[in-house]
Write a protein that holds these residues in place. Structure first.
Motif, short mmCIF file in Angstrom:
data_model
loop_
_atom_site.label_atom_id
_atom_site.label_comp_id
_atom_site.label_asym_id
_atom_site.label_seq_id
_atom_site.Cartn_x
_atom_site.Cartn_y
_atom_site.Cartn_z
N GLU A 1 -23.93 -6.73 -72.69
CA GLU A 1 -23.79 -7.74 -73.74
C GLU A 1 -23.64 -9.17 -73.23
OE1 GLU A 1 -24.22 -6.95 -76.81
OE2 GLU A 1 -24.29 -4.77 -76.47
N HIS A 2 -23.19 -9.34 -72.00
CA HIS A 2 -22.90 -10.69 -71.51
C HIS A 2 -23.58 -10.90 -70.15
CE1 HIS A 2 -20.11 -10.87 -74.80
NE2 HIS A 2 -19.45 -9.82 -74.34
N ASN A 3 -24.85 -10.65 -70.12
CA ASN A 3 -25.63 -10.70 -68.88
C ASN A 3 -26.88 -11.53 -69.13
OD1 ASN A 3 -27.01 -10.29 -66.52
ND2 ASN A 3 -26.93 -8.05 -66.60
N GLY A 4 -26.90 -12.77 -68.64
CA GLY A 4 -28.07 -13.61 -68.84
C GLY A 4 -27.80 -15.05 -68.45
N GLY A 5 -28.78 -15.69 -67.84
CA GLY A 5 -28.62 -17.08 -67.41
C GLY A 5 -29.32 -17.32 -66.11
N GLU A 6 -29.13 -18.52 -65.57
CA GLU A 6 -29.89 -18.89 -64.37
C GLU A 6 -29.16 -18.62 -63.06
OE1 GLU A 6 -28.39 -22.79 -66.32
OE2 GLU A 6 -28.95 -20.75 -66.90
N GLU A 7 -27.85 -18.29 -63.09
CA GLU A 7 -27.10 -18.05 -61.86
C GLU A 7 -27.05 -16.55 -61.54
OE1 GLU A 7 -23.90 -21.44 -60.83
OE2 GLU A 7 -23.23 -20.06 -62.36
N ASP A 8 -27.49 -16.20 -60.32
CA ASP A 8 -27.37 -14.82 -59.84
C ASP A 8 -25.95 -14.58 -59.38
OD1 ASP A 8 -29.94 -13.59 -60.10
OD2 ASP A 8 -30.67 -14.93 -58.54
N THR B 1 4.79 -9.25 -50.80
CA THR B 1 3.33 -9.30 -50.88
C THR B 1 2.81 -8.78 -52.21
OG1 THR B 1 3.22 -8.96 -48.50
CG2 THR B 1 1.19 -8.58 -49.75
N THR B 2 1.86 -9.52 -52.79
CA THR B 2 1.07 -9.03 -53.91
C THR B 2 -0.30 -8.65 -53.37
OG1 THR B 2 2.23 -10.38 -55.54
CG2 THR B 2 0.02 -9.62 -56.13
N ALA B 3 -0.64 -7.36 -53.46
CA ALA B 3 -1.87 -6.84 -52.88
C ALA B 3 -2.89 -6.57 -53.98
CB ALA B 3 -1.59 -5.57 -52.08
N VAL B 4 -4.12 -6.96 -53.73
CA VAL B 4 -5.19 -6.85 -54.71
C VAL B 4 -6.41 -6.19 -54.07
CG1 VAL B 4 -6.79 -8.17 -56.17
CG2 VAL B 4 -4.41 -8.90 -55.97
N THR B 5 -7.07 -5.31 -54.81
CA THR B 5 -8.31 -4.68 -54.34
C THR B 5 -9.48 -5.21 -55.18
OG1 THR B 5 -7.14 -2.67 -53.70
CG2 THR B 5 -9.51 -2.49 -54.00
N ILE B 6 -10.55 -5.59 -54.51
CA ILE B 6 -11.72 -6.18 -55.18
C ILE B 6 -12.94 -5.34 -54.87
CG2 ILE B 6 -13.14 -8.26 -55.40
CD1 ILE B 6 -10.67 -9.78 -54.19
N MET B 7 -13.66 -4.92 -55.90
CA MET B 7 -14.85 -4.09 -55.72
C MET B 7 -16.06 -4.75 -56.38
SD MET B 7 -15.66 -0.14 -56.90
CE MET B 7 -14.65 0.60 -55.64
N VAL B 8 -17.19 -4.73 -55.68
CA VAL B 8 -18.45 -5.22 -56.25
C VAL B 8 -19.00 -4.09 -57.12
CG1 VAL B 8 -20.74 -6.14 -55.76
CG2 VAL B 8 -18.85 -6.60 -54.18
N VAL B 9 -19.05 -4.30 -58.44
CA VAL B 9 -19.42 -3.21 -59.36
C VAL B 9 -20.74 -3.44 -60.07
CG1 VAL B 9 -17.04 -2.47 -59.72
CG2 VAL B 9 -18.04 -4.21 -61.24
N GLY B 10 -21.41 -4.56 -59.81
CA GLY B 10 -22.70 -4.76 -60.46
C GLY B 10 -23.29 -6.12 -60.12
N GLU B 11 -24.56 -6.27 -60.45
CA GLU B 11 -25.25 -7.55 -60.32
C GLU B 11 -25.51 -8.07 -61.73
OE1 GLU B 11 -28.29 -7.81 -57.03
OE2 GLU B 11 -28.17 -5.63 -57.23
N THR B 12 -25.30 -9.36 -61.92
CA THR B 12 -25.44 -9.92 -63.25
C THR B 12 -25.89 -11.38 -63.15
OG1 THR B 12 -24.27 -10.26 -65.35
CG2 THR B 12 -23.01 -10.62 -63.35
N ARG B 13 -26.17 -11.97 -64.29
CA ARG B 13 -26.57 -13.38 -64.34
C ARG B 13 -25.72 -14.08 -65.40
NH1 ARG B 13 -31.41 -14.23 -61.73
NH2 ARG B 13 -31.78 -16.18 -62.84
N ARG B 14 -25.59 -15.38 -65.25
CA ARG B 14 -24.79 -16.14 -66.22
C ARG B 14 -25.35 -17.55 -66.33
NH1 ARG B 14 -19.26 -17.51 -62.73
NH2 ARG B 14 -20.10 -19.35 -61.70
N PRO B 15 -25.04 -18.26 -67.44
CA PRO B 15 -25.41 -19.67 -67.52
C PRO B 15 -24.68 -20.44 -66.43
CG PRO B 15 -24.77 -18.80 -69.67
CD PRO B 15 -24.40 -17.76 -68.67
N LYS B 16 -25.23 -21.54 -65.98
CA LYS B 16 -24.63 -22.32 -64.91
C LYS B 16 -23.25 -22.78 -65.33
CE LYS B 16 -25.96 -25.65 -61.38
NZ LYS B 16 -25.85 -24.63 -60.34
N GLN B 17 -22.28 -22.59 -64.45
CA GLN B 17 -20.88 -22.91 -64.72
C GLN B 17 -20.39 -23.96 -63.74
OE1 GLN B 17 -18.90 -20.86 -67.10
NE2 GLN B 17 -20.96 -20.21 -67.69
#
Length: 631
Positions: free
Chosen positions: A31-38, A111-127
């Motif tokens: 639903e929220h995938n579209g724009g010029e930025e990869d 310490t505050t520990a955070v895990t980050i995972m790459v879960v997809g490729e998407t596009r967005r309007p330039k921000q």
């Protein structure tokens, strides 16, 4: 929009929809995938509390370090602690792949520990912003320990007792709590209640957010009052706080405060008068007086000033005298303000002056940012990258202005003139090359040795056949200090070169550093060939010994579906100041997967013991324990 207990569900910040975490990814991509930025779609989760999670998108062209400020703002920032990623901050996101996982830690004490995972490729309007928040968990529905009403504050003192439930209170019961001075607002963050965290930089909301819609103007000011009274160091953060308070206040109380904000200093009296209706007058006046002083130190209010002469003319005499002392201007303490400002600009812009020396040591992303601004004839909008490198502002290479409700930045004309004069100069380019080489060796040295005397480092540096012609009047140590301040990868202190993870307090009072220095004393240094030494300039490099390979294979057999092992092994390659507690390492491994059987625990312990003997360690000045025993 009902809340689900324990934050299992979350809101989409684009449309306000409520979805469980696994459905949220599909919803965003559909639903929220579209724009010029990869971009990459990233899922961010607390490593300790599964209730807290985020979905964000970031352009692939950005580096990992772009996430730091966002994570600090939304979840972590309290007292300016150090942070680190398990992969290099300079690594471009485009080098990652869907499925890759890496970690982030804020504050190496609580310490505050955070895990980050790459879960997809998407596009967005330039921000304008590098990081865009797409979704977030609904805040857990915590109850007051006393009356079971909705909790609004948490007691940092009681939290240390280990009973989180016993530290949560509503406003009424909190007012009667014995540790009233230790109560802080309950925030939608895994760091809530830790150290000095209050969630004051978290301004993220969405249209229809029930938590924000029901807030009164008093709630808004109280939510942000905590940080504004404790004098944060960053002027950019102070401006952001005041602006958001004023903006929200204007919306809630229908006061036209936003229009006054660009003239904050001039209109301070009027602003105080209007806000006094919703905040204790004495507290509010103290808050704005301290904030105005900090803001004025870093970010200029009003129309952009294009010259250093104008900028210095706006500074207080005490500040100018600090510059004069640093530049060793004769009789700086006796000069009148205008005379001193003129002398400072002359000293800064002279050949081999402070501006030229600072430009010499810029490299990588910092140099790209500076040159982009230096080549521009007009002020540019201040991007997130500008605030990622605050030293550029403190040394006046870049100046930031709050003007007409937006941030603008520029390189002063005198700085541009120095840059354009030297950028193609052979002597300048040679100096930049020499400094780049020195910096690379310095980073390799702190990664391999942890701490090393500057004189010993230069002995090793020259031993590789390098030459360094120092233009810094404070010598090599001055160059290293300046470079370390910009790169935040190492620093100098008391004649030593230290890895960035150490406390920056004066070295004689730094217990961790002193302990390591004492343990290393008198031991020889492992000095390999130059190409091997420089491998350690990569923050992710370590020797892949047979023991590390054996450990990886063993862990994968135990829990073959776990994607964390590569990062865990990287974390525990044990380039630390002393031999690690192996039982603690095993417990950490178990926290990331299934509990080990007694047989598996025994095998892992045996491998870790051998791994400790074959890993290059700071305490042995880069030698392994086995090599140190043979000497």
């Amino acid at each position: 929009m009902a809340r689900k207990k324990l934050g299992i569900s979350g809101n989409c910040y684009q449309c306000g929809g409520l979805f469980e975490i696994e459905i949220m990814r599909k919803h965003i991509l559909a639903e929220h995938n579209g724009g010029e930025e990869d971009c990459y779609l990233l899922r961010v989760e607390s490593a300790d509390y599964s209730d807290y999670w985020l979905f964000i998108d970031v352009p692939k062209s950005k580096n990992v370090g772009a996430l730091d400020k966002f994570l600090r703002d939304i979840w972590c920032e309290c007292c300016g602690h150090l942070s680190q990623f398990s992969i290099a901050k300079s690594r471009k996101l485009e080098t990652l792949r869907v499925g890759d996982v890496f970690d982030y830690e804020y504050d190496m004490g609580t310490t505050t520990a955070v895990t980050i995972m790459v879960v997809g490729e998407t596009r967005r309007p330039k921000q304008r912003a590098s990081v865009r928040l797409l979704a977030r968990n609904v805040a857990p529905d915590f109850k007051c320990f006393v009356c079971k009403a909705a909790a609004t504050v948490i007691c940092a003192e009681c939290m240390w007792g280990g009973d989180n439930a016993g530290s949560l209170f509503c406003d009424k019961c909190g007012g009667q709590h014995e540790h009233g001075d230790m109560l802080v607002p309950l925030a939608n963050s895994p760091r809530s209640g830790e150290c000095g965290y209050t969630g004051e930089f978290d301004f993220y909301g969405f249209k229809g957010d029930p938590a924000r819609d029901k807030e009164t103007s008093v709630d808004i000011l109280r939510r942000h009052h905590w940080v504004l009274t404790k004098e944060p160091e960053s002027g950019a953060d102070v401006i952001k706080l005041i602006k958001n308070v004023v903006t929200e206040q204007a919306g809630k109380a229908e006061m036209d405060l936003v229009a006054q904000f660009p003239q904050l200093e001039e209109d301070m009296v009027a602003l105080k008068k209007q806000l006094s209706e919703v905040m204790d007058k004495d507290d509010m006046i103290e808050m704005f007086d301290s904030c105005a002083e900090i803001v004025d130190r870093v970010i200029i209010q009003g129309k952009p000033l294009h010259t250093l002469a104008e900028i210095m003319g706006r500074k207080k005499l005490e500040e100018l005298r600090e510059y004069g002392k640093e530049l060793k201007i004769e009789d700086y303490a006796k000069l009148k303000k205008k005379e001193l400002a003129t002398a400072i600009v002359a000293g800064m812009t002279a050949k081999n002056g402070s501006i030229q020396r600072m430009i010499e040591i810029l490299d990588g992303d910092i140099f790209e940012l500076f040159t982009e601004l230096a080549e521009s004839d007009e002020p540019m909008p201040a991007s997130d990258e500008v605030f990622m490198f605050p030293p550029l502002m403190y040394v006046n290479l870049i100046t930031v202005f709050e003007y007409k409700r937006s941030y603008l930045c520029l390189v002063p004309d005198e700085v541009k003139a120095v840059y354009r004069k030297v950028k193609d100069d052979k002597e300048f380019l040679r100096a930049r090359k020499n400094i780049g080489i020195l910096s690379k060796y310095a980073l390799a040295a702190v990664n391999l040795y942890g701490i090393i005397e500057v004189d010993k480092f230069m002995e090793i540096f020259y031993g590789y056949g390098n030459k360094y012609e120092c233009t810094n009047p404070k010598g090599v140590a001055g160059s290293l200090l300046a470079m370390g301040a910009l790169r935040q990868q190492y620093f100098t202190n008391g004649g030593y070169l230290l890895e960035a993870g150490f406390d920056t307090s004066e070295i004689r009072y730094n217990e961790e550093a002193q302990k390591l220095i004492k343990a290393k004393a008198g031991k020889p240094y492992y000095v390999p060939k130059a190409d091997e030494f420089l491998k350690y300039a990569d923050n992710e490099y370590y020797e892949k010994t047979p023991e590390i390979t054996e450990l990886a294979e063993l862990l994968k057999k135990i829990d073959k579906d776990n994607r964390q092992w590569a990062l865990l092994i990287f974390d525990y390659r044990i380039r630390s100041a002393a031999e690690p507690d192996i039982d603690e390492i095993i417990e950490e491994f178990e926290s990331q997967c299934v509990k080990f059987t007694a047989a598996n625990r025994k095998k892992i312990k045996a491998v870790l013991e051998r791994m400790c003997k074959t890993t290059r360690m700071w305490v042995h000045n880069g030698f392994t324990a086995d090599e140190a025993e043979k000497q």
